[in-house]
Every structure is written in structure tokens, then in C-alpha cells.
Design a protein around this motif. Structure first.
Motif, PDB file in Angstrom:
ATOM      1  N   PRO A 123       0.836  -1.199   0.000  1.00  0.00           N
ATOM      2  CA  PRO A 123       0.000   0.000   0.000  1.00  0.00           C
ATOM      3  C   PRO A 123       0.872   1.250   0.000  1.00  0.00           C
ATOM      4  O   PRO A 123       2.086   1.182   0.208  1.00  0.00           O
ATOM      5  CB  PRO A 123      -0.781  -0.138   1.306  1.00  0.00           C
ATOM      6  N   PRO A 124       0.290   2.418  -0.227  1.00  0.00           N
ATOM      7  CA  PRO A 124       1.067   3.660  -0.206  1.00  0.00           C
ATOM      8  C   PRO A 124       1.770   3.855   1.140  1.00  0.00           C
ATOM      9  O   PRO A 124       1.165   3.718   2.196  1.00  0.00           O
ATOM     10  CB  PRO A 124       0.012   4.744  -0.447  1.00  0.00           C
ATOM     11  N   LEU A 125       3.056   4.176   1.075  1.00  0.00           N
ATOM     12  CA  LEU A 125       3.877   4.338   2.269  1.00  0.00           C
ATOM     13  C   LEU A 125       4.071   5.810   2.586  1.00  0.00           C
ATOM     14  O   LEU A 125       4.089   6.661   1.698  1.00  0.00           O
ATOM     15  CB  LEU A 125       5.246   3.680   2.059  1.00  0.00           C
ATOM     16  N   VAL A 147      11.707   3.542  -5.235  1.00  0.00           N
ATOM     17  CA  VAL A 147      11.743   4.905  -5.761  1.00  0.00           C
ATOM     18  C   VAL A 147      10.684   5.086  -6.833  1.00  0.00           C
ATOM     19  O   VAL A 147       9.992   6.114  -6.894  1.00  0.00           O
ATOM     20  CB  VAL A 147      13.141   5.229  -6.322  1.00  0.00           C
ATOM     21  N   ASP A 148      10.526   4.067  -7.679  1.00  0.00           N
ATOM     22  CA  ASP A 148       9.553   4.161  -8.767  1.00  0.00           C
ATOM     23  C   ASP A 148       8.125   3.876  -8.302  1.00  0.00           C
ATOM     24  O   ASP A 148       7.174   4.453  -8.840  1.00  0.00           O
ATOM     25  CB  ASP A 148       9.930   3.163  -9.871  1.00  0.00           C
ATOM     26  N   LEU A 149       7.974   2.986  -7.321  1.00  0.00           N
ATOM     27  CA  LEU A 149       6.648   2.532  -6.918  1.00  0.00           C
ATOM     28  C   LEU A 149       6.003   3.405  -5.847  1.00  0.00           C
ATOM     29  O   LEU A 149       4.780   3.397  -5.685  1.00  0.00           O
ATOM     30  CB  LEU A 149       6.734   1.096  -6.393  1.00  0.00           C
ATOM     31  N   GLN A 150       6.806   4.130  -5.083  1.00  0.00           N
ATOM     32  CA  GLN A 150       6.311   4.890  -3.943  1.00  0.00           C
ATOM     33  C   GLN A 150       6.803   6.334  -4.008  1.00  0.00           C
ATOM     34  O   GLN A 150       7.739   6.654  -4.751  1.00  0.00           O
ATOM     35  CB  GLN A 150       6.786   4.243  -2.629  1.00  0.00           C
ATOM     36  N   ALA A 151       6.184   7.186  -3.213  1.00  0.00           N
ATOM     37  CA  ALA A 151       6.611   8.585  -3.125  1.00  0.00           C
ATOM     38  C   ALA A 151       7.202   8.927  -1.766  1.00  0.00           C
ATOM     39  O   ALA A 151       7.563  10.075  -1.511  1.00  0.00           O
ATOM     40  CB  ALA A 151       5.418   9.506  -3.409  1.00  0.00           C
ATOM     41  N   ALA A 152       7.321   7.936  -0.885  1.00  0.00           N
ATOM     42  CA  ALA A 152       7.748   8.171   0.494  1.00  0.00           C
ATOM     43  C   ALA A 152       9.224   8.551   0.570  1.00  0.00           C
ATOM     44  O   ALA A 152      10.045   8.093  -0.231  1.00  0.00           O
ATOM     45  CB  ALA A 152       7.496   6.923   1.337  1.00  0.00           C
TER      46      ALA A 152
END
Length: 338
Positions: A123-125, A147-152
Motif C-alpha cells: 500500500p502507499p507508504l 523509488v519508482d513505486l512509492q513517493a515516500a
């Protein structure tokens, strides 16, 4: 292999109270493996191999999808990788999804079970925490995918940001902390707290810092030990930052030749008590074979010591989501496959 710090990053490291003569130092010095013991360790590594692996497949649980992050939940993915869901926010600890924890895809410790969930299905982190730069805690391929999958943002100890920048992590997503420094993300407070360990991804040691972590939500608190030997600093962490609703504590990959950098299971329980923890979840075991003890021994010894000290304990299967306020009973699942 990562990269060495330079420029402003190096200057900040050099100004740290933990930094001296080109290296980071423990507050309580840790002994190094004596050269005379290495041949004996090599012989021991060639014997007793069967007991260092489970005899049946490790039961991996698929985490439930679509759950909210309210309350306080911990999903252990294996070794030290875990997802902390705290009061509506999600924090990923030391993510390692690769087949091996090694600088090479061809050699080095290999996973004993698959990751319970693909990285793309997380899920979004809100934050990713790294305790130190060893290969079983900081994995290049996993970081690049995140880095590509999340914005955290990535919260790391001093110096580790150089590795991440080399691997393509934007500088705006890297937060480097010294011990006792705090950073706030998404309404959570993150404090880098001391540990007794070492660092290094090549032939040099201790050029980046190592840390334990405190995660403070509005009303709930979590402690993650990272890799560490037992030392008085944990009682100080408990006094300054405790009590904690849950702790994730290193209990595996210990050995007589390195007593000061990885805790025995009994030390792990003592650490939980020192930091004033509520529920204890043992980590750093089961997934990679990194020491000479039997595969099931860390869980067995942790369970025994927890009962002796009246410590609340959960030992989840990889992928099992633990409700900290209503944890599952310890059922000895690992003993059935050892």
C-alpha cells in the motif's frame, strides 16, 4: 556497493559526536572477530548445515489487501523487513526483497522463503526507514524499485544517503539523521536512537552510521532495534522515549565470535524490557542463514525467555498482520517445520 560520502554530507558526518578519526564509533566499544578464530569458524560452518535450515517450507501468509492503517499493526515480511501501520500512516522498515543479501546475484545468503507480497502490491507508504547499510538491511534493487513505486521519503543514518543517491534516489527524498535527531513526516515523529553495531558494504568498516529507531504517532509508539549488541543505551532510550506499545527486536544471527554486535535472544528480551516495551515481535531470523545456530533456535529461546520474564510476545509467520492490541497467541509454528 554504494558510494562514499563527500562534500556537505561528509562534513556533517565529521561533525557528529559519534565520528572520530575517519569512522563512526559505538558508545560501548564492540570487540572484533579475532583472526585466530576464523579457521575454527570455517570448520564449524561446514558442519551442522542441516539444522540451519527448516525441513519443511516456511509458511508464508499473504497479507490482507485493502486494510486501512488505523490503530497499530505490524506485518513482518521476514528477517528485519516489516510494515508498521500506526494511526493511519504506514512505515516500511529495512526492506529487502531480493533473492540474496549480497553484492552478487550469484553468491551469498539466499532467501529461505519468498517475500509474502510483491513490492508493487504494498500500500502507499509514508516513510521508509533504514537502520544501517549491511546487505541484509539495505538492498539496492529493492530501493530502486521503491523509488519508482512509492513517493515516500527514505530516513537513514548519517552517510547512508550517499548509497541512495548513487542508486538514483532523489536528494529531496533522503533524510539523514544522527543519533538523537528527530524528523517529522506525515504527522509522525522519527528519532534515530543509538545501537551497538558496525557498518560497511565493501572492505572498509564504520564509514556510515547505524541506528535504532523510535516511531512516535499522536498517541502510539514503536521501537525498532536495528542490528545491535546489548548495551546500557537501551535503558536510556526507555527512560527518554518509552514506554512503547510494540518493539521489533533483533534476536537472530548471533555467535560466540561476535557477541557485541548481534544480541542473543535473551538479550533481545532484556532490550524489550529496558525500553519499556508492551508487545515484543522478534525479527532478524528465519529468512536468511547468517550464523551457525540452528534455524529455529532464536524463536525457541526468545519464547522461553519471554515466558520467564512475563513479556507479551508475538511470533508471526512471514506476512501475518499483527494487531498490537489483540495479538495472536504464540503457537510454535516454527517448531513444526524445523
Amino acid at each position: 556497493m554504494g558510494a562514499k560520502a563527500k562534500g556537505e554530507r561528509l562534513a556533517r558526518m565529521q561533525a557528529s559526536p559519534q565520528y572520530s578519526a575517519g569512522k563512526f564509533r559505538n558508545t560501548v566499544p564492540a570487540s572484533e572477530i579475532p583472526a585466530a578464530s576464523i579457521p575454527g569458524m570455517a570448520v564449524a560452518a561446514m558442519t551442522g548445515r542441516d539444522a540451519r535450515h527448516p525441513h519443511q517450507p516456511i509458511p508464508v501468509v499473504t497479507p490482507p489487501a485493502g486494510t486501512d492503517a488505523e490503530g497499530l499493526h505490524v506485518t513482518w515480511f521476514g528477517h528485519s523487513s516489516a510494515l508498521v501501520e500506526i494511526e493511519g500512516k504506514r512505515v516500511l522498515l529495512d526492506p529487502v526483497w531480493s533473492e540474496r543479501c549480497s553484492p552478487s546475484r550469484l553468491g551469498g545468503p539466499k532467501r529461505l522463503h519468498e517475500p509474502p507480497v510483491p513490492l508493487r502490491e504494498l500500500p502507499p507508504l509514508d516513510a521508509v526507514l533504514i537502520s544501517h547499510d549491511h546487505y541484509d538491511h539495505l538492498d539496492m534493487e529493492t530501493i530502486q524499485n521503491l523509488v519508482d513505486l512509492q513517493a515516500a521519503p527514505f530516513l537513514v543514518p548519517l552517510g547512508v544517503g550517499a548509497h541512495l543517491e548513487r542508486w538514483g534516489v532523489p536528494a529531496t527524498r533522503i533524510v539523514e539523521l544522527d543519533w538523537d535527531e528527530t524528523h517529522h513526516v506525515a504527522g509522525l515523529g522519527f528519532i534515530a536512537t543509538p545501537a551497538r553495531h558496525f557498518s560497511g558494504r565493501g572492505f572498509t568498516r564504520d564509514e556510515t552510521l547505524w541506528t535504532s529507531w523510535v516511531i512516535n504517532g499522536p498517541t502510539r509508539k514503536v521501537f525498532y532495534s536495528g542490528d545491535t549488541g546489548y548495551f546500557p543505551g537501551f535503558a536510556e532510550i526507555g527512560e527518554r522515549h518509552g514506554p512503547f506499545d510494540v518493539t521489533l527486536v533483533q534476536v537472530g544471527a548471533y555467535g560466540d565470535a561476535w557477541p557485541d554486535i548481534h544480541m542473543l535472544p535473551e538479550d533481545g528480551v532484556a532490550t524489550h524490557v529496558d525500553v519499556r516495551g508492551g508487545l515484543m515481535i522478534p525479527v532478524h531470523w528465519a529468512t536468511f542463514n547468517l550464523a551457525l545456530h540452528d534455524w529455529s533456535e532464536p524463536a525457541d529461546r526468545t519464547w522461553r525467555e519471554a515466558k520467564a520474564r512475563d513479556v507479551r510476545l508475538a511470533i508471526p509467520r512471514p506476512g501475518e498482520r499483527v494487531d498490537v492490541d489483540n495479538p495472536p497467541a504464540v503457537d510454535g509454528w516454527w517448531q513444526q517445520i524445523a
